[in-house]
Design a protein around this motif. Sequence first.
Motif, PDB file in Angstrom:
ATOM      1  N   LYS A  62       0.824  -1.214   0.000  1.00 43.53           N
ATOM      2  CA  LYS A  62       0.000   0.000   0.000  1.00 43.53           C
ATOM      3  C   LYS A  62       0.857   1.262   0.000  1.00 43.53           C
ATOM      4  O   LYS A  62       0.539   2.230  -0.688  1.00 43.53           O
ATOM      5  CB  LYS A  62      -0.948  -0.015   1.200  1.00 43.53           C
ATOM      6  CG  LYS A  62      -2.087  -0.992   1.013  1.00 43.53           C
ATOM      7  CD  LYS A  62      -3.073  -0.956   2.139  1.00 43.53           C
ATOM      8  CE  LYS A  62      -4.192  -1.951   1.834  1.00 43.53           C
ATOM      9  NZ  LYS A  62      -5.221  -1.965   2.848  1.00 43.53           N
ATOM     10  N   VAL A  63       1.941   1.243   0.772  1.00 45.61           N
ATOM     11  CA  VAL A  63       2.832   2.405   0.788  1.00 45.61           C
ATOM     12  C   VAL A  63       3.453   2.603  -0.596  1.00 45.61           C
ATOM     13  O   VAL A  63       3.533   3.727  -1.098  1.00 45.61           O
ATOM     14  CB  VAL A  63       3.912   2.250   1.880  1.00 45.61           C
ATOM     15  CG1 VAL A  63       5.011   3.281   1.714  1.00 45.61           C
ATOM     16  CG2 VAL A  63       3.282   2.361   3.266  1.00 45.61           C
ATOM     17  N   THR A  64       3.874   1.523  -1.216  1.00 43.47           N
ATOM     18  CA  THR A  64       4.452   1.612  -2.562  1.00 43.47           C
ATOM     19  C   THR A  64       3.419   2.135  -3.556  1.00 43.47           C
ATOM     20  O   THR A  64       3.740   2.965  -4.410  1.00 43.47           O
ATOM     21  CB  THR A  64       4.972   0.238  -3.012  1.00 43.47           C
ATOM     22  OG1 THR A  64       5.940  -0.228  -2.065  1.00 43.47           O
ATOM     23  CG2 THR A  64       5.605   0.307  -4.385  1.00 43.47           C
ATOM     24  N   ALA A  65       2.167   1.676  -3.424  1.00 40.20           N
ATOM     25  CA  ALA A  65       1.113   2.134  -4.332  1.00 40.20           C
ATOM     26  C   ALA A  65       0.873   3.638  -4.166  1.00 40.20           C
ATOM     27  O   ALA A  65       0.713   4.356  -5.161  1.00 40.20           O
ATOM     28  CB  ALA A  65      -0.176   1.364  -4.072  1.00 40.20           C
ATOM     29  N   VAL A  66       0.876   4.119  -2.926  1.00 39.17           N
ATOM     30  CA  VAL A  66       0.682   5.551  -2.692  1.00 39.17           C
ATOM     31  C   VAL A  66       1.857   6.336  -3.257  1.00 39.17           C
ATOM     32  O   VAL A  66       1.677   7.389  -3.890  1.00 39.17           O
ATOM     33  CB  VAL A  66       0.494   5.841  -1.180  1.00 39.17           C
ATOM     34  CG1 VAL A  66       0.597   7.327  -0.888  1.00 39.17           C
ATOM     35  CG2 VAL A  66      -0.840   5.299  -0.703  1.00 39.17           C
ATOM     36  N   GLU A  67       3.073   5.830  -3.054  1.00 40.10           N
ATOM     37  CA  GLU A  67       4.258   6.518  -3.565  1.00 40.10           C
ATOM     38  C   GLU A  67       4.269   6.577  -5.089  1.00 40.10           C
ATOM     39  O   GLU A  67       4.778   7.530  -5.683  1.00 40.10           O
ATOM     40  CB  GLU A  67       5.529   5.835  -3.063  1.00 40.10           C
ATOM     41  CG  GLU A  67       5.784   6.039  -1.579  1.00 40.10           C
ATOM     42  CD  GLU A  67       6.944   5.206  -1.061  1.00 40.10           C
ATOM     43  OE1 GLU A  67       7.424   4.294  -1.782  1.00 40.10           O
ATOM     44  OE2 GLU A  67       7.371   5.462   0.078  1.00 40.10           O
ATOM     45  N   GLU A  77      -5.372   4.737   4.032  1.00 36.31           N
ATOM     46  CA  GLU A  77      -5.289   3.272   4.021  1.00 36.31           C
ATOM     47  C   GLU A  77      -3.855   2.804   4.238  1.00 36.31           C
ATOM     48  O   GLU A  77      -3.601   1.858   4.986  1.00 36.31           O
ATOM     49  CB  GLU A  77      -5.800   2.710   2.696  1.00 36.31           C
ATOM     50  CG  GLU A  77      -7.283   2.780   2.494  1.00 36.31           C
ATOM     51  CD  GLU A  77      -7.662   2.232   1.132  1.00 36.31           C
ATOM     52  OE1 GLU A  77      -7.538   1.002   0.933  1.00 36.31           O
ATOM     53  OE2 GLU A  77      -8.066   3.039   0.275  1.00 36.31           O
ATOM     54  N   ALA A  78      -2.920   3.459   3.571  1.00 36.70           N
ATOM     55  CA  ALA A  78      -1.513   3.089   3.704  1.00 36.70           C
ATOM     56  C   ALA A  78      -1.017   3.339   5.127  1.00 36.70           C
ATOM     57  O   ALA A  78      -0.303   2.510   5.691  1.00 36.70           O
ATOM     58  CB  ALA A  78      -0.666   3.869   2.704  1.00 36.70           C
ATOM     59  N   MET A  79      -1.416   4.459   5.704  1.00 37.20           N
ATOM     60  CA  MET A  79      -0.990   4.774   7.072  1.00 37.20           C
ATOM     61  C   MET A  79      -1.567   3.784   8.074  1.00 37.20           C
ATOM     62  O   MET A  79      -0.875   3.337   8.985  1.00 37.20           O
ATOM     63  CB  MET A  79      -1.417   6.201   7.449  1.00 37.20           C
ATOM     64  CG  MET A  79      -0.796   7.291   6.621  1.00 37.20           C
ATOM     65  SD  MET A  79       0.865   7.687   7.107  1.00 37.20           S
ATOM     66  CE  MET A  79       0.603   8.395   8.686  1.00 37.20           C
ATOM     67  N   ILE A  80      -2.835   3.426   7.897  1.00 37.58           N
ATOM     68  CA  ILE A  80      -3.467   2.465   8.802  1.00 37.58           C
ATOM     69  C   ILE A  80      -2.798   1.100   8.679  1.00 37.58           C
ATOM     70  O   ILE A  80      -2.515   0.444   9.686  1.00 37.58           O
ATOM     71  CB  ILE A  80      -4.983   2.374   8.523  1.00 37.58           C
ATOM     72  CG1 ILE A  80      -5.655   3.670   8.975  1.00 37.58           C
ATOM     73  CG2 ILE A  80      -5.598   1.174   9.223  1.00 37.58           C
ATOM     74  CD1 ILE A  80      -7.105   3.788   8.547  1.00 37.58           C
ATOM     75  N   SER A  85       0.731  -3.051  10.998  1.00 39.93           N
ATOM     76  CA  SER A  85       1.896  -3.934  10.910  1.00 39.93           C
ATOM     77  C   SER A  85       2.909  -3.588  11.997  1.00 39.93           C
ATOM     78  O   SER A  85       3.548  -4.476  12.562  1.00 39.93           O
ATOM     79  CB  SER A  85       2.536  -3.861   9.532  1.00 39.93           C
ATOM     80  OG  SER A  85       3.178  -2.622   9.333  1.00 39.93           O
ATOM     81  N   SER A  86       3.040  -2.323  12.323  1.00 35.35           N
ATOM     82  CA  SER A  86       3.964  -1.900  13.370  1.00 35.35           C
ATOM     83  C   SER A  86       3.528  -2.430  14.729  1.00 35.35           C
ATOM     84  O   SER A  86       4.345  -2.957  15.505  1.00 35.35           O
ATOM     85  CB  SER A  86       4.057  -0.380  13.402  1.00 35.35           C
ATOM     86  OG  SER A  86       4.879   0.047  14.460  1.00 35.35           O
TER      87      SER A  86
END
Length: 111
Positions: A62-67, A77-80, A85-86
Amino acid sequence: MKIQNTSLYQEMQSMAAQAGRVQPQAKPPIQESAATSTAQFGDVLQNALNTVAGLQRDAKEKVTAVEMGDRSVSLAEAMIAKNKSSVAFEATVQVRNKLVEAYKDIMSMPV
């Protein structure tokens, strides 16, 4: 995971009595359980680790998709996903620390 507390407690009392540290008390006979408790614990632990790994993969995707500018995934969504995961990873580390601490306590017990 299903742990039978009474049989575990009885087995521990029996082992302590054999070691000569505690006088055996009147107790009901120990119920023999299948030797799958270790396998069940291992399975539960493996499933938990796989879940954490899956959450981390999902967060990374998700982070890669946002980037990359993918509009189907929002920043929220990416932050959540990243926070999930953290938290899961930190919980796994805490469980590991407790297991190591318990192992050290058991190994330092006099026989």
